[in-house]
Design a protein around this motif. Structure first.
Motif, PDB file in Angstrom:
ATOM      1  N   ILE A 139     -30.898   0.262  64.349  1.00  0.00           N
ATOM      2  CA  ILE A 139     -30.654   0.509  62.924  1.00  0.00           C
ATOM      3  C   ILE A 139     -29.423  -0.257  62.446  1.00  0.00           C
ATOM      4  O   ILE A 139     -29.450  -0.910  61.391  1.00  0.00           O
ATOM      5  CB  ILE A 139     -30.499   2.023  62.651  1.00  0.00           C
ATOM      6  N   VAL A 140     -28.318  -0.210  63.193  1.00  0.00           N
ATOM      7  CA  VAL A 140     -27.102  -0.895  62.738  1.00  0.00           C
ATOM      8  C   VAL A 140     -27.272  -2.406  62.779  1.00  0.00           C
ATOM      9  O   VAL A 140     -26.583  -3.128  62.045  1.00  0.00           O
ATOM     10  CB  VAL A 140     -25.862  -0.479  63.559  1.00  0.00           C
ATOM     11  N   ARG A 146     -19.653   0.808  63.618  1.00  0.00           N
ATOM     12  CA  ARG A 146     -20.594  -0.089  62.968  1.00  0.00           C
ATOM     13  C   ARG A 146     -21.547   0.686  62.054  1.00  0.00           C
ATOM     14  O   ARG A 146     -21.915   0.213  60.967  1.00  0.00           O
ATOM     15  CB  ARG A 146     -21.407  -0.850  64.008  1.00  0.00           C
ATOM     16  N   ALA A 147     -21.974   1.875  62.489  1.00  0.00           N
ATOM     17  CA  ALA A 147     -22.877   2.677  61.668  1.00  0.00           C
ATOM     18  C   ALA A 147     -22.206   3.077  60.355  1.00  0.00           C
ATOM     19  O   ALA A 147     -22.813   2.999  59.274  1.00  0.00           O
ATOM     20  CB  ALA A 147     -23.321   3.918  62.444  1.00  0.00           C
ATOM     21  N   VAL A 148     -20.949   3.478  60.438  1.00  0.00           N
ATOM     22  CA  VAL A 148     -20.198   3.860  59.229  1.00  0.00           C
ATOM     23  C   VAL A 148     -20.031   2.651  58.310  1.00  0.00           C
ATOM     24  O   VAL A 148     -20.216   2.745  57.084  1.00  0.00           O
ATOM     25  CB  VAL A 148     -18.825   4.447  59.623  1.00  0.00           C
ATOM     26  N   GLN A 149     -19.703   1.502  58.884  1.00  0.00           N
ATOM     27  CA  GLN A 149     -19.520   0.295  58.079  1.00  0.00           C
ATOM     28  C   GLN A 149     -20.824  -0.115  57.400  1.00  0.00           C
ATOM     29  O   GLN A 149     -20.824  -0.509  56.228  1.00  0.00           O
ATOM     30  CB  GLN A 149     -19.011  -0.840  58.970  1.00  0.00           C
ATOM     31  N   GLN A 150     -21.924  -0.022  58.111  1.00  0.00           N
ATOM     32  CA  GLN A 150     -23.217  -0.395  57.533  1.00  0.00           C
ATOM     33  C   GLN A 150     -23.584   0.547  56.391  1.00  0.00           C
ATOM     34  O   GLN A 150     -24.019   0.103  55.326  1.00  0.00           O
ATOM     35  CB  GLN A 150     -24.298  -0.359  58.618  1.00  0.00           C
ATOM     36  N   SER A 177     -24.386  -6.429  63.458  1.00  0.00           N
ATOM     37  CA  SER A 177     -24.039  -5.311  62.571  1.00  0.00           C
ATOM     38  C   SER A 177     -22.771  -5.547  61.772  1.00  0.00           C
ATOM     39  O   SER A 177     -22.438  -4.748  60.885  1.00  0.00           O
ATOM     40  CB  SER A 177     -23.893  -4.031  63.399  1.00  0.00           C
ATOM     41  N   LEU A 178     -22.056  -6.622  62.028  1.00  0.00           N
ATOM     42  CA  LEU A 178     -20.873  -6.942  61.236  1.00  0.00           C
ATOM     43  C   LEU A 178     -21.235  -7.426  59.842  1.00  0.00           C
ATOM     44  O   LEU A 178     -20.375  -7.477  58.964  1.00  0.00           O
ATOM     45  CB  LEU A 178     -20.050  -8.026  61.945  1.00  0.00           C
ATOM     46  N   PHE A 179     -22.503  -7.781  59.626  1.00  0.00           N
ATOM     47  CA  PHE A 179     -22.901  -8.471  58.403  1.00  0.00           C
ATOM     48  C   PHE A 179     -23.903  -7.665  57.583  1.00  0.00           C
ATOM     49  O   PHE A 179     -24.577  -6.769  58.076  1.00  0.00           O
ATOM     50  CB  PHE A 179     -23.502  -9.830  58.772  1.00  0.00           C
TER      51      PHE A 179
END
Length: 634
Positions: free
Chosen positions: A453-454, A536-540, A563-565
């Protein structure tokens, strides 16, 4: 073997009368050829060093070796080594004979070498020959329990020498077992024709093969090819051709096993299953069959997989399963992976947990004891059968000098419809044979879905979720042999754009090189991966991602990178296309909720599902169930 879509139902041809007469009565002979001296491949793609290494003025053909004065050759190669360690471990054979024909203009030396588990070499015997004649050297099979092999070298010391008809033989058993090859195919008519034709072309390998059974499940059938007529004529009465609806690799191989084991003289037969799209080495079939004739108990004997794109590279020596991680393949102790076989040797003996059915021999006694495969359609059916046999006390041996070339797994993208079967069927096999700890298995699966998902692989996450949901629905979904789910999978994955491969030339503008470099600058410490995943999940979800365009090579497409993008163009593992992933908060939240629900259900239901699947096994694997699927009377 991959089966991409369900084939149209075709008329089933149960050529039972032909099968009844296909297997011969057990025969007796004094010596059994267990390995031939093969000095060249049937394919120009395969390096000669896989068979023999020469120095000086030398020439080779399939079974002949010509050395000019001063030239040398040795067979300390993949196909040249005799796997003495495996023979000492699994048979009661005490000696093996090297027999060959020679012709010298002067004199030559034939030297037999051996190695141990650490690759240390020793000379076993040396024979000087002159003129022409036949050589017969008896070599003891001793000091090999932990590893080692035997091979021979030839040295033209005074004039030229021709070595031919080399063979390793043992005292034959009282009765040789009849054998039959089963090839399952689905819309790979050309590949199958070539594979069967290659096998049929080798009279020596075919000498102890009584039947070749093709189970054709496709709409583009093998018998439609003009070239197949020549193959059929070559095989004559040995050819058995059956057609049926597409029941996957499990259904195709099971059909051959079903028919052969109900035919006359099958009580002690060897059934050799083989993929349709391999590059076949017939010598490997001879070696599997000879070894299986000599083991002290009925034993599954498998060939190794070699790389089709890099023919000197080994996929893996031998494998085992890791059921707590729904993982099919892991190295067994002493095994190697991805090595160049012209540079590395497989000296330590290794055991196998199972063997893939790209080419694998199954004794009829094991089939009678364990039943037929479980109708999983695709993936894990061969693994499950190997585990089942092992639990019943039947070993699997993967021979280190018997191999076939198969398409490389690394060229198949992970984001694929087949992943449904790897997860669903992995859960089935884990439930039947593993600990199947509810908290552990559900935590592992939720972690894997979260990573998808992320990294914006929403279609693949949905594929995982459906696999778990169908597993929890119980065995009834296997009632049709697995066909109906294919349509559902196509419809499911069509809803997610990133599952569709696109030509690289049609996708967007070039990415900022500084942004692109940042993608592979970072890799989390294994102990901190969980924290990184949460971050990463929070950022996404919050949209705190880099929105600049980025392209990511396949080798760097890990979840912690992508997931950074907010979007990424990721190269498909096939290297023929790209996938465009785009952040979608609503889709991510929906999938996360569904994943949490199914994993919570898996956590609670694990003990019950273990019982349900174990109790269903006798019916699923019965001859009656398969006869129903084939639409024939048992």
């Amino acid at each position: 073997m991959e089966q991409a879509t369900a084939g149209d139902t075709t008329a089933i041809e149960s050529n039972t009368d032909a099968l009844d007469g296909a297997l011969s009565e057990p025969v007796h002979r004094d010596r059994l050829i267990v390995q031939r001296g093969v000095f060249a491949s049937l394919s120009p793609r395969v390096p000669g060093k896989m068979y023999v290494v020469t120095k000086g003025d030398a020439a080779t053909d399939r079974y002949g070796l010509q050395l000019a004065d001063g030239a040398t050759a040795h067979t300390n190669t993949y196909f040249g080594r005799f796997p003495a360690s495996f023979w000492q471990r699994w048979t009661d054979v005490k000696t093996v004979n090297l027999q060959l024909t020679y012709g010298c203009s002067g004199s030559a030396r034939i030297v037999v070498h051996a190695s141990d588990a650490r690759g240390r070499e020793r000379v076993v015997t040396v024979e000087t020959v002159s003129g022409s004649g036949e050589l017969d050297l008896e070599v003891p099979i001793e000091r090999f329990v932990d590893g080692g092999a035997i091979w021979f070298a030839a040295e033209a010391s005074n004039g030229s020498v021709l070595v031919s008809d080399a063979r390793w033989t043992v005292a034959a058993p009282e009765h040789l077992r009849p054998a039959a090859v089963v090839i399952c195919t689905f819309n790979r008519a050309d590949d199958c024709t070539v594979t069967v034709g290659t096998l049929a072309s080798d009279d020596g390998a075919m000498a102890d093969i009584d039947a070749v059974c093709i189970v054709d499940q496709g709409t583009d059938q093998v018998r439609s090819r003009p070239a197949f007529d020549e193959v059929a004529e070559k095989l004559g009465s040995k050819l058995i051709y059956l057609t049926q609806p597409n029941l996957g690799g499990a259904g195709g191989f099971s059909r051959g096993m079903y028919e052969i084991t109900r035919s006359a003289n099958s009580a002690h037969a060897n059934v050799i299953v083989m993929d349709d799209d391999i590059l076949c080495e017939p010598e490997s079939v001879l070696r599997l069959n000879a070894f299986a004739n000599m083991t002290v108990q009925p034993t599954i004997v498998g060939a190794q997989m070699l790389s089709l794109s890099n023919p000197q590279v080994l996929h893996v020596s031998a494998e085992r399963e890791v059921l707590d991680e729904i993982k099919a393949g892991a190295l067994t102790p002493g095994a190697k992976m991805g090595v160049d076989l012209t540079k590395k040797k497989q000296d330590p003996r290794f055991d196998a947990g199972w063997n893939g059915w790209w080419t694998c021999l199954l004794p009829a006694e094991i089939i009678a004891d364990c039943g037929l495969p479980i109708p999983l359609f695709f993936q894990w059916d061969d693994i499950e059968y190997g585990i089942r046999a092992r639990f019943a006390g039947h070993p699997t041996v993967t021979l280190p000098n018997a191999g076939v070339w198969h398409a490389d797994f690394y060229l198949k993208d992970y984001d694929d419809w087949a992943r449904y079967f790897s997860i669903r069927n992995g859960l089935v096999v884990s439930a039947i044979y593993g600990r199947f700890d509810g908290p552990g298995i559900s935590k592992y699966l939720f972690r894997k879905i979260s990573e998808l998902i992320v990294s914006m692989q929403y279609g693949l996450a949905a594929t995982f979720i459906k696999a778990a949901e169908d597993f929890l629905a119980g065995p009834d979904f296997l009632y049709d042999g697995g066909q109906s789910v294919l349509k559902e999978l196509r419809e499911l994955r069509d809803r997610y754009p990133e599952t569709k491969p696109l030509p690289a030339s049609q996708v967007g503008k070039e990415s900022d090189p500084h942004t692109q470099m940042s993608v592979w600058d970072f890799e989390p410490d294994k102990k901190r991966e969980g924290l990184v995943l949460l971050k990463r999940a929070v950022q996404q979800l919050a949209g705190r991602v880099d929105r600049r365009p980025v392209t990511v090579p396949a080798d760097y497409a890990d979840w912690w990178h992508v997931s950074l993008f907010g979007g990424a163009v990721v190269t498909d593992a096939s290297q023929n296309a790209v996938r465009v992933r785009r952040r979608d908060k609503d889709t991510a939240l929906d999938l996360a909720k569904r994943a949490a629900k199914v994993c919570w259900q898996l956590r609670k239901e694990a003990p019950r599902m273990k019982t349900v699947w174990q109790e269903a096994m006798p019916k699923l694997t019965s001859r009656e169930n398969w006869a129903r699927l084939y639409g024939i009377d048992d």
